[in-house]
Design a protein around this motif. Structure first.
Motif, PDB file in Angstrom:
ATOM      1  N   VAL A 365       0.849  -1.189   0.000  1.00  0.00           N
ATOM      2  CA  VAL A 365       0.000   0.000   0.000  1.00  0.00           C
ATOM      3  C   VAL A 365       0.884   1.238   0.000  1.00  0.00           C
ATOM      4  CG1 VAL A 365      -1.979  -1.032   1.183  1.00  0.00           C
ATOM      5  CG2 VAL A 365      -0.134  -0.007   2.534  1.00  0.00           C
ATOM      6  N   ALA A 366       0.343   2.331  -0.504  1.00  0.00           N
ATOM      7  CA  ALA A 366       0.957   3.631  -0.274  1.00  0.00           C
ATOM      8  C   ALA A 366       0.432   4.135   1.067  1.00  0.00           C
ATOM      9  CB  ALA A 366       0.598   4.606  -1.393  1.00  0.00           C
ATOM     10  N   ARG A 367       1.307   4.747   1.851  1.00  0.00           N
ATOM     11  CA  ARG A 367       0.932   5.107   3.215  1.00  0.00           C
ATOM     12  C   ARG A 367       1.379   6.522   3.541  1.00  0.00           C
ATOM     13  NH1 ARG A 367       4.179   2.408   8.097  1.00  0.00           N
ATOM     14  NH2 ARG A 367       5.719   3.815   7.205  1.00  0.00           N
ATOM     15  N   ALA A 368       0.425   7.344   3.946  1.00  0.00           N
ATOM     16  CA  ALA A 368       0.726   8.682   4.452  1.00  0.00           C
ATOM     17  C   ALA A 368       0.484   8.688   5.950  1.00  0.00           C
ATOM     18  CB  ALA A 368      -0.145   9.734   3.768  1.00  0.00           C
ATOM     19  N   GLY A 369       1.345   9.375   6.663  1.00  0.00           N
ATOM     20  CA  GLY A 369       1.169   9.554   8.097  1.00  0.00           C
ATOM     21  C   GLY A 369       1.205  11.034   8.407  1.00  0.00           C
ATOM     22  N   VAL A 370       0.031  11.627   8.644  1.00  0.00           N
ATOM     23  CA  VAL A 370      -0.040  13.073   8.875  1.00  0.00           C
ATOM     24  C   VAL A 370       0.322  13.387  10.317  1.00  0.00           C
ATOM     25  CG1 VAL A 370      -1.817  13.303   7.108  1.00  0.00           C
ATOM     26  CG2 VAL A 370      -2.493  13.065   9.506  1.00  0.00           C
ATOM     27  N   HIS A 371       0.832  14.593  10.533  1.00  0.00           N
ATOM     28  CA  HIS A 371       1.116  15.043  11.894  1.00  0.00           C
ATOM     29  C   HIS A 371       0.615  16.472  12.056  1.00  0.00           C
ATOM     30  CE1 HIS A 371       2.505  14.204  15.791  1.00  0.00           C
ATOM     31  NE2 HIS A 371       3.713  13.739  15.534  1.00  0.00           N
ATOM     32  N   TYR A 372       0.672  16.937  13.288  1.00  0.00           N
ATOM     33  CA  TYR A 372       0.056  18.230  13.591  1.00  0.00           C
ATOM     34  C   TYR A 372       0.734  19.396  12.908  1.00  0.00           C
ATOM     35  CZ  TYR A 372       3.791  18.515  17.132  1.00  0.00           C
ATOM     36  OH  TYR A 372       5.015  18.537  17.773  1.00  0.00           O
ATOM     37  N   PHE A 373       1.993  19.257  12.481  1.00  0.00           N
ATOM     38  CA  PHE A 373       2.666  20.359  11.794  1.00  0.00           C
ATOM     39  C   PHE A 373       2.347  20.404  10.300  1.00  0.00           C
ATOM     40  CE2 PHE A 373       5.928  16.945  11.986  1.00  0.00           C
ATOM     41  CZ  PHE A 373       6.141  16.757  10.628  1.00  0.00           C
ATOM     42  N   ASN A 374       1.675  19.375   9.789  1.00  0.00           N
ATOM     43  CA  ASN A 374       1.261  19.406   8.382  1.00  0.00           C
ATOM     44  C   ASN A 374       0.123  20.400   8.182  1.00  0.00           C
ATOM     45  OD1 ASN A 374       1.945  15.962   8.404  1.00  0.00           O
ATOM     46  ND2 ASN A 374       3.003  17.406   7.068  1.00  0.00           N
ATOM     47  N   THR A 375      -0.038  20.855   6.938  1.00  0.00           N
ATOM     48  CA  THR A 375      -1.082  21.817   6.617  1.00  0.00           C
ATOM     49  C   THR A 375      -2.073  21.207   5.636  1.00  0.00           C
ATOM     50  OG1 THR A 375       0.072  22.771   4.706  1.00  0.00           O
ATOM     51  CG2 THR A 375       0.587  23.699   6.884  1.00  0.00           C
ATOM     52  N   GLU A 376      -3.236  21.825   5.572  1.00  0.00           N
ATOM     53  CA  GLU A 376      -4.240  21.399   4.607  1.00  0.00           C
ATOM     54  C   GLU A 376      -3.727  21.563   3.178  1.00  0.00           C
ATOM     55  OE1 GLU A 376      -4.677  23.170   7.253  1.00  0.00           O
ATOM     56  OE2 GLU A 376      -6.312  22.290   8.430  1.00  0.00           O
ATOM     57  N   GLY A 377      -2.930  22.596   2.955  1.00  0.00           N
ATOM     58  CA  GLY A 377      -2.356  22.805   1.630  1.00  0.00           C
ATOM     59  C   GLY A 377      -1.410  21.696   1.226  1.00  0.00           C
ATOM     60  N   GLU A 378      -0.661  21.153   2.181  1.00  0.00           N
ATOM     61  CA  GLU A 378       0.230  20.029   1.877  1.00  0.00           C
ATOM     62  C   GLU A 378      -0.578  18.794   1.485  1.00  0.00           C
ATOM     63  OE1 GLU A 378       4.238  20.874   4.517  1.00  0.00           O
ATOM     64  OE2 GLU A 378       2.509  19.967   5.532  1.00  0.00           O
ATOM     65  N   LEU A 379      -1.699  18.587   2.151  1.00  0.00           N
ATOM     66  CA  LEU A 379      -2.546  17.457   1.770  1.00  0.00           C
ATOM     67  C   LEU A 379      -3.096  17.649   0.364  1.00  0.00           C
ATOM     68  CD1 LEU A 379      -4.610  16.706   5.022  1.00  0.00           C
ATOM     69  CD2 LEU A 379      -2.266  16.039   4.427  1.00  0.00           C
TER      70      LEU A 379
END
Length: 413
Positions: A365-379
């Motif tokens: 699978v491709a796997r993303a792990g978001v964290h609190y320093f990520n932004t909506e724009g990065e998503l």
């Protein structure tokens, strides 16, 4: 509320990349790196033993901060070089014999599974508890499987290949009522959600520093409940910190969780994990959990709306790990194309999670792990890139700064 400007200013890498591989290895805050370098400089100037003596309080801060994180006493915490090191120390301390039984969930990471498979080869009966209809451990099946021969229950609360959060506290309660020790792996939970060992009712708990904790690689923590430790027999791998040589032919374990520590360890890294823990506590685990969960649900929703993309997470309770596949394209290829554009994700395969991905018939699978320093724009940037891959295949041209890659191009764990 999290001061996003502040935490991004503390996270140097966000200026150059979109880092969504926080479930593999996150970006450490500036203070974590500074704390380690400062300690190494002190060793450079004054010597290793002398620095350890002079900075004893700073080294002990690891135990104090971790105790605050977990809701336990400092002497129930042991520093480890990795989560798997702590898992093995706890596992071997049970003293399993042929005919004993161990129950494990489907979410076990490969390192834990290897320990279980080796125990099976020595005559220990290892049973994998099935999941329920939601894709998390079946509590009724667990209770039915427990008998007088069960010596241990193991659970990884969140698989590295799936965003589902298993009901660890409920598992712990089943184990407590049955009088069976409970070994819990929270590698993918620590640093993104609050943890309370009393609520979890676990006897042992392990996690790594490099994932959502935002600590150094080569670090980990082991919690060992005092009442459980007091009942353990001799454990392997002891030295002058974990044991005391009391006479020519006698020795005894050091009291508490220190029996699981070694005297020779990466002291600067221990300082770094202490600072990462302090930083997480300062931000607040409740606030972190709220933001991570919101970002992850946003990403799942966006990915699910794309043609040829399938979100692969199961469970009713899901966390900051988001797994997906693109029709006709391997997870490793998606990982590589995004990486070439400066977007970091991961691509775990069935060799890392046979009881999860292997059982579900998913190669990777491709796997993303978001964290609190990520932004909506990065998503948004990631989703746009995945949409382009789906339309054009793995050779889609996605502009970006890229990153150096290994010979295989894969980062899986």
């Amino acid at each position: 509320m999290i001061d996003l400007d502040r935490v991004r200013a503390d996270t140097i890498g966000v200026d150059d990349i979109v880092h969504l591989n926080n479930c593999g290895s996150s970006l450490p805050p500036r203070s974590v790196v500074d704390a380690q370098v400062d300690y190494l400089r002190a060793e450079q100037r004054g010597g290793g033993y002398e620095t350890a003596a002079a900075r004893a309080d700073d080294l002990d801060a690891f135990h104090a901060e971790t105790a605050l994180l977990l809701g336990c006493d400092a002497d129930e915490v042991a520093f480890q070089g990795s989560a798997i090191e702590g898992w093995w120390r706890a596992f071997l301390s049970i003293g399993l014999r042929p005919g004993d039984r161990v129950l494990a969930g489907t979410s076990e990471y490969q390192g834990n599974a290897f320990g279980l498979l080796q125990a099976r080869e020595r005559g220990v009966v290892v049973d994998v508890v099935p999941n329920d209809e939601h894709g998390t451990i079946d509590l009724a099946a667990l209770a039915d499987l427990i008998d007088e021969r069960v010596r241990l229950v193991c659970l990884t609360q969140v698989a590295m290949s799936n965003g589902a959060v298993h009901p660890a506290a409920e598992v712990g309660q089943v184990c407590r009522e049955a009088g069976v020790p409970f070994l819990l792996d929270v590698c993918q939970v620590a640093g993104q959600r609050p943890l309370d060992v009393e609520e979890l009712a676990c006897d042992f708990l392990v996690y790594t520093g490099r994932k959502f904790m935002r600590g150094p690689r080569g670090t980990g923590a082991l919690y060992a409940r005092r009442s459980t430790v007091d009942r353990l027999g001799p454990s392997p791998f002891v030295d002058g910190r974990s044991a005391v040589w009391t006479g020519a032919d006698t020795w005894r374990h050091t009291a508490g969780a220190a029996r699981f520590e070694l005297g020779e360890r990466p002291f600067a890294a221990q300082i770094g994990l202490a600072e990462a823990t302090r930083y997480a506590l300062e931000i607040g685990l409740d606030a972190i959990a709220d933001r991570v969960d919101a970002l992850a649900e946003q990403l799942r929703h966006q990915l699910a709306a794309l043609d040829r993309v399938t979100v692969r997470d199961t469970g009713l309770d899901r966390c900051g790990i988001v797994t997906f596949t693109v029709d006709g394209i391997s997870g490793g290829s998606v990982d590589q194309v995004l990486g070439d554009a400066g977007i970091n994700i991961g691509s775990p395969a069935d060799v890392n999670a046979q009881w999860d991905l292997g059982a579900r018939g998913i190669g990777d699978v491709a796997r993303a792990g978001v964290h609190y320093f990520n932004t909506e724009g990065e998503l948004d940037r990631m989703v746009e890139a995945v949409e382009r891959i789906g339309r054009r295949g793995r050779h889609a041209s996605i502009t970006g700064p890229g990153r150096p890659r290994s010979a295989t191009g894969r980062r899986t764990v």
